[in-house]
Design a protein around this motif. Sequence first.
Motif, PDB file in Angstrom:
ATOM      1  N   THR A 253     -35.874   1.259  -3.367  1.00 52.63           N
ATOM      2  CA  THR A 253     -35.987  -0.113  -3.881  1.00 52.63           C
ATOM      3  C   THR A 253     -36.010  -0.134  -5.404  1.00 52.63           C
ATOM      4  OG1 THR A 253     -38.393  -0.060  -3.665  1.00 52.63           O
ATOM      5  CG2 THR A 253     -37.162  -1.020  -1.851  1.00 52.63           C
ATOM      6  N   LYS A 254     -36.631   0.861  -6.017  1.00 51.43           N
ATOM      7  CA  LYS A 254     -36.658   0.945  -7.483  1.00 51.43           C
ATOM      8  C   LYS A 254     -35.249   1.120  -8.032  1.00 51.43           C
ATOM      9  CE  LYS A 254     -40.962   1.320  -9.113  1.00 51.43           C
ATOM     10  NZ  LYS A 254     -41.526   0.327  -9.966  1.00 51.43           N
ATOM     11  N   VAL A 255     -34.467   1.976  -7.386  1.00 43.50           N
ATOM     12  CA  VAL A 255     -33.096   2.223  -7.835  1.00 43.50           C
ATOM     13  C   VAL A 255     -32.272   0.952  -7.667  1.00 43.50           C
ATOM     14  CG1 VAL A 255     -31.025   3.629  -7.506  1.00 43.50           C
ATOM     15  CG2 VAL A 255     -33.282   4.680  -7.265  1.00 43.50           C
ATOM     16  N   VAL A 256     -32.424   0.277  -6.539  1.00 47.25           N
ATOM     17  CA  VAL A 256     -31.707  -0.979  -6.302  1.00 47.25           C
ATOM     18  C   VAL A 256     -32.055  -1.995  -7.388  1.00 47.25           C
ATOM     19  CG1 VAL A 256     -31.556  -2.979  -4.753  1.00 47.25           C
ATOM     20  CG2 VAL A 256     -31.407  -0.667  -3.822  1.00 47.25           C
ATOM     21  N   GLU A 257     -33.331  -2.151  -7.673  1.00 46.15           N
ATOM     22  CA  GLU A 257     -33.767  -3.114  -8.690  1.00 46.15           C
ATOM     23  C   GLU A 257     -33.211  -2.761 -10.062  1.00 46.15           C
ATOM     24  OE1 GLU A 257     -37.992  -2.979  -8.300  1.00 46.15           O
ATOM     25  OE2 GLU A 257     -38.001  -4.248  -6.513  1.00 46.15           O
ATOM     26  N   LYS A 258     -33.210  -1.489 -10.406  1.00 54.08           N
ATOM     27  CA  LYS A 258     -32.691  -1.065 -11.704  1.00 54.08           C
ATOM     28  C   LYS A 258     -31.195  -1.314 -11.816  1.00 54.08           C
ATOM     29  CE  LYS A 258     -36.247   2.288 -12.809  1.00 54.08           C
ATOM     30  NZ  LYS A 258     -36.791   1.657 -13.988  1.00 54.08           N
ATOM     31  N   ILE A 259     -30.469  -1.065 -10.734  1.00 50.12           N
ATOM     32  CA  ILE A 259     -29.030  -1.335 -10.749  1.00 50.12           C
ATOM     33  C   ILE A 259     -28.784  -2.824 -10.958  1.00 50.12           C
ATOM     34  CG2 ILE A 259     -26.955  -1.427  -9.298  1.00 50.12           C
ATOM     35  CD1 ILE A 259     -27.867   1.270  -8.076  1.00 50.12           C
ATOM     36  N   LEU A 260     -29.474  -3.653 -10.209  1.00 44.35           N
ATOM     37  CA  LEU A 260     -29.262  -5.093 -10.309  1.00 44.35           C
ATOM     38  C   LEU A 260     -29.648  -5.649 -11.676  1.00 44.35           C
ATOM     39  CD1 LEU A 260     -30.417  -6.285  -6.765  1.00 44.35           C
ATOM     40  CD2 LEU A 260     -28.084  -5.916  -7.598  1.00 44.35           C
ATOM     41  N   ARG A 261     -30.686  -5.089 -12.284  1.00 43.30           N
ATOM     42  CA  ARG A 261     -31.129  -5.562 -13.601  1.00 43.30           C
ATOM     43  C   ARG A 261     -30.197  -5.145 -14.725  1.00 43.30           C
ATOM     44  NH1 ARG A 261     -36.440  -3.800 -12.359  1.00 43.30           N
ATOM     45  NH2 ARG A 261     -36.066  -2.052 -13.721  1.00 43.30           N
ATOM     46  N   SER A 262     -29.483  -4.062 -14.545  1.00 41.99           N
ATOM     47  CA  SER A 262     -28.714  -3.513 -15.656  1.00 41.99           C
ATOM     48  C   SER A 262     -27.216  -3.827 -15.596  1.00 41.99           C
ATOM     49  CB  SER A 262     -28.919  -2.001 -15.717  1.00 41.99           C
ATOM     50  OG  SER A 262     -28.507  -1.402 -14.509  1.00 41.99           O
ATOM     51  N   LEU A 263     -26.840  -4.738 -14.719  1.00 43.36           N
ATOM     52  CA  LEU A 263     -25.432  -5.114 -14.621  1.00 43.36           C
ATOM     53  C   LEU A 263     -25.026  -6.035 -15.767  1.00 43.36           C
ATOM     54  CD1 LEU A 263     -25.292  -5.836 -10.791  1.00 43.36           C
ATOM     55  CD2 LEU A 263     -24.252  -3.899 -11.986  1.00 43.36           C
ATOM     56  N   LEU A 264     -23.736  -6.121 -15.992  1.00 39.26           N
ATOM     57  CA  LEU A 264     -23.207  -7.022 -17.009  1.00 39.26           C
ATOM     58  C   LEU A 264     -23.407  -8.473 -16.575  1.00 39.26           C
ATOM     59  CD1 LEU A 264     -19.839  -5.200 -17.780  1.00 39.26           C
ATOM     60  CD2 LEU A 264     -21.881  -5.247 -19.206  1.00 39.26           C
ATOM     61  N   PRO A 265     -23.444  -9.397 -17.525  1.00 36.72           N
ATOM     62  CA  PRO A 265     -23.639 -10.815 -17.181  1.00 36.72           C
ATOM     63  C   PRO A 265     -22.608 -11.375 -16.194  1.00 36.72           C
ATOM     64  CG  PRO A 265     -23.952 -10.496 -19.527  1.00 36.72           C
ATOM     65  CD  PRO A 265     -23.457  -9.188 -18.975  1.00 36.72           C
ATOM     66  N   LYS A 266     -21.419 -10.803 -16.149  1.00 37.70           N
ATOM     67  CA  LYS A 266     -20.413 -11.322 -15.206  1.00 37.70           C
ATOM     68  C   LYS A 266     -20.831 -11.131 -13.752  1.00 37.70           C
ATOM     69  CE  LYS A 266     -17.325  -7.302 -14.912  1.00 37.70           C
ATOM     70  NZ  LYS A 266     -15.963  -6.820 -15.162  1.00 37.70           N
TER      71      LYS A 266
ATOM     72  N   LYS B 182     -35.374  -4.442   0.903  1.00 37.90           N
ATOM     73  CA  LYS B 182     -34.955  -3.734   2.110  1.00 37.90           C
ATOM     74  C   LYS B 182     -33.517  -3.242   2.036  1.00 37.90           C
ATOM     75  CE  LYS B 182     -38.174  -6.208   5.059  1.00 37.90           C
ATOM     76  NZ  LYS B 182     -38.337  -7.145   6.154  1.00 37.90           N
ATOM     77  N   MET B 183     -32.852  -3.518   0.934  1.00 40.54           N
ATOM     78  CA  MET B 183     -31.459  -3.096   0.778  1.00 40.54           C
ATOM     79  C   MET B 183     -31.389  -1.643   0.333  1.00 40.54           C
ATOM     80  SD  MET B 183     -29.745  -6.375  -1.076  1.00 40.54           S
ATOM     81  CE  MET B 183     -28.084  -5.725  -0.938  1.00 40.54           C
ATOM     82  N   THR B 184     -30.365  -0.953   0.788  1.00 41.46           N
ATOM     83  CA  THR B 184     -30.155   0.420   0.345  1.00 41.46           C
ATOM     84  C   THR B 184     -29.231   0.418  -0.873  1.00 41.46           C
ATOM     85  OG1 THR B 184     -28.184   0.801   1.694  1.00 41.46           O
ATOM     86  CG2 THR B 184     -30.325   1.252   2.728  1.00 41.46           C
ATOM     87  N   VAL B 185     -29.242   1.523  -1.589  1.00 42.86           N
ATOM     88  CA  VAL B 185     -28.367   1.670  -2.753  1.00 42.86           C
ATOM     89  C   VAL B 185     -26.909   1.531  -2.318  1.00 42.86           C
ATOM     90  CG1 VAL B 185     -27.569   3.263  -4.535  1.00 42.86           C
ATOM     91  CG2 VAL B 185     -30.016   3.063  -4.055  1.00 42.86           C
ATOM     92  N   ASP B 186     -26.556   2.121  -1.198  1.00 42.18           N
ATOM     93  CA  ASP B 186     -25.174   2.055  -0.711  1.00 42.18           C
ATOM     94  C   ASP B 186     -24.759   0.632  -0.350  1.00 42.18           C
ATOM     95  OD1 ASP B 186     -24.734   4.774  -1.111  1.00 42.18           O
ATOM     96  OD2 ASP B 186     -25.409   5.293   0.908  1.00 42.18           O
ATOM     97  N   GLU B 187     -25.664  -0.160   0.202  1.00 45.68           N
ATOM     98  CA  GLU B 187     -25.358  -1.563   0.497  1.00 45.68           C
ATOM     99  C   GLU B 187     -25.084  -2.338  -0.782  1.00 45.68           C
ATOM    100  OE1 GLU B 187     -27.819  -2.746   4.518  1.00 45.68           O
ATOM    101  OE2 GLU B 187     -28.939  -2.608   2.635  1.00 45.68           O
ATOM    102  N   VAL B 188     -25.914  -2.106  -1.784  1.00 49.82           N
ATOM    103  CA  VAL B 188     -25.748  -2.788  -3.070  1.00 49.82           C
ATOM    104  C   VAL B 188     -24.424  -2.387  -3.709  1.00 49.82           C
ATOM    105  CG1 VAL B 188     -26.659  -2.991  -5.423  1.00 49.82           C
ATOM    106  CG2 VAL B 188     -28.205  -3.085  -3.476  1.00 49.82           C
ATOM    107  N   ILE B 189     -24.147  -1.098  -3.703  1.00 51.38           N
ATOM    108  CA  ILE B 189     -22.903  -0.602  -4.294  1.00 51.38           C
ATOM    109  C   ILE B 189     -21.696  -1.212  -3.574  1.00 51.38           C
ATOM    110  CG2 ILE B 189     -21.462   1.446  -4.605  1.00 51.38           C
ATOM    111  CD1 ILE B 189     -24.097   3.011  -5.090  1.00 51.38           C
ATOM    112  N   GLY B 190     -21.729  -1.239  -2.266  1.00 55.90           N
ATOM    113  CA  GLY B 190     -20.628  -1.821  -1.492  1.00 55.90           C
ATOM    114  C   GLY B 190     -20.404  -3.287  -1.833  1.00 55.90           C
ATOM    115  N   SER B 191     -21.483  -4.046  -1.922  1.00 54.76           N
ATOM    116  CA  SER B 191     -21.377  -5.468  -2.270  1.00 54.76           C
ATOM    117  C   SER B 191     -20.829  -5.655  -3.676  1.00 54.76           C
ATOM    118  CB  SER B 191     -22.745  -6.146  -2.171  1.00 54.76           C
ATOM    119  OG  SER B 191     -23.182  -6.197  -0.853  1.00 54.76           O
TER     120      SER B 191
END
Length: 82
Positions: free
Chosen positions: A31-44, A60-69
């Motif tokens: 969850t920490k990795v997911v949150e960090k990925i989502l926070r550090s994305l570009l404004p687009k 409850k999301m996995t890193v792979d789910e986030v990456i896929g989306s």
Amino acid sequence: MKEGESVSDYTARVKSIVSKVKQYGEKFEETKVVEKILRSLLPKFDYVVVSMEEAKDVSKMTVDEVIGSLQAREERINNINE
């Protein structure tokens, strides 16, 4: 995330860093990795993050789910811009 960097390049870099940190015994919850990925994305990608947070429980999301989306959204953005 750097300007012009693809989602796959960015997430590969994040996974590499997380892997190195784990080698030193640091525990990183998914969850920490997911949150960090989502926070550090570009404004687009802001609208993508908001829709993910509203539609699903991000904790409850996995890193792979986030990456896929993110990759699917990036593909749509690129197709629209072409």
